[in-house]
Design a protein around this motif. Sequence first.
Motif, short mmCIF file in Angstrom:
data_model
loop_
_atom_site.label_atom_id
_atom_site.label_comp_id
_atom_site.label_asym_id
_atom_site.label_seq_id
_atom_site.Cartn_x
_atom_site.Cartn_y
_atom_site.Cartn_z
N ALA A 1 34.76 45.81 47.28
CA ALA A 1 34.32 45.29 48.58
C ALA A 1 34.83 43.86 48.79
N ASP A 2 34.74 43.03 47.76
CA ASP A 2 35.20 41.65 47.88
C ASP A 2 36.70 41.59 48.16
N ALA A 3 37.46 42.50 47.56
CA ALA A 3 38.90 42.53 47.80
C ALA A 3 39.21 42.90 49.25
N THR A 4 38.42 43.79 49.81
CA THR A 4 38.60 44.15 51.22
C THR A 4 38.35 42.95 52.12
N VAL A 5 37.25 42.25 51.86
CA VAL A 5 36.90 41.09 52.70
C VAL A 5 37.95 39.99 52.54
N GLU A 6 38.45 39.81 51.35
CA GLU A 6 39.47 38.80 51.11
C GLU A 6 40.78 39.15 51.81
N ALA A 7 41.12 40.43 51.85
CA ALA A 7 42.44 40.86 52.36
C ALA A 7 42.52 40.92 53.87
N LEU A 8 41.39 41.16 54.54
CA LEU A 8 41.43 41.45 55.97
C LEU A 8 40.72 40.37 56.79
N PRO A 9 41.20 40.10 58.00
CA PRO A 9 40.48 39.22 58.91
C PRO A 9 39.15 39.84 59.32
N LEU A 10 38.17 39.01 59.64
CA LEU A 10 36.86 39.52 60.00
C LEU A 10 36.86 40.33 61.28
N ASP A 11 37.87 40.15 62.14
CA ASP A 11 37.91 40.93 63.37
C ASP A 11 38.68 42.24 63.21
N THR A 12 39.08 42.58 61.99
CA THR A 12 39.72 43.87 61.74
C THR A 12 38.76 44.99 62.10
N THR A 13 39.28 46.02 62.76
CA THR A 13 38.45 47.14 63.18
C THR A 13 38.66 48.33 62.25
#
Length: 226
Positions: free
Chosen positions: A108-120
Motif C-alpha cells: 500500500a505504501d508503495a502505491t501511495v508513493e508511486a502515484l499522485p493523490l488525484d490518480t483515479t
Amino acid sequence: MTTLADAAKADLHRYLQEARDALLWKLEGLSEYDVRRPLTPTGTNLLGLVKHAAGVELGYLGDTFGRPSGEPLPWLADGAEVNADMWAGPDETRGEIVALYRRAWAHADATVEALPLDTTGTVPWWPADRARLTLHHAVVRVVADTSRHAGHADILREHLDGATGERPGATSLPSADPAWWAAYRARLERAAREAAEREGDTEPRGGRPGGGGPDDGAGSGRRTAP
C-alpha cells in the motif's frame, strides 16, 4: 522543497501507520486463544481484525489502482464463506496473518508513493456506476477503516486483561490507579441510573455491561461498499 501533495501524503501515512501499529500491538502478550476468541455477540476478535485490515489495504491501495499484490486471499474470493476475512481458522497462524498485514503495508505504501493523490482507480467490488475514486479518497478510507478497527481492538483488549493505550507508554489516560478507575466507573453508573430514573426509563438495554450488541460487529465480512 516539500510540496503540498508531499505534505498531504506524509500526514495520511502518519495516521495510517499509527493505527496499524496500534492494531498489531493489541495482540502482544496474548495467548492463541485470546487473540482468536469471539468477544462480542457478532464474533469480533483481535486476529480477525488484523486479517480483515490486510485485505482492505491490498484491495483499496493495490487492486483498485491496477497494482495487484499477488497475495492469495481465498477468504475474499467469489464464493467464499461470508465473514471469512473476520476470523482466523486453526490452520492460520498468528505469524502468517501478521506477516501478511506487514506485506500489505509495504504494498500500500508503495502505491501511495508511486502515484499522485488525484490518480483515479476503480474499486472492483463496488457497483460499476460508483466504482471510481481517487487515491486520496482511497487512502482516507483506509485510514478511517483501520482507525475504527484499532478502536475495536482497544476495547476488546481492555476486556481481556485491562491493557489500554495506543502504544507502549502512551495510554492517554488520566490515571493508572485501579482504585481511581473503580470509583470513576461507579460514578458513571450512578449518573446513568439517575438520568434513566429521571426519564422513567429504568430497564437496562443492550445486553450485559460491556457485552456489546448487534451493532458492535467489526465489519461487513468483505471489503466495504461505497
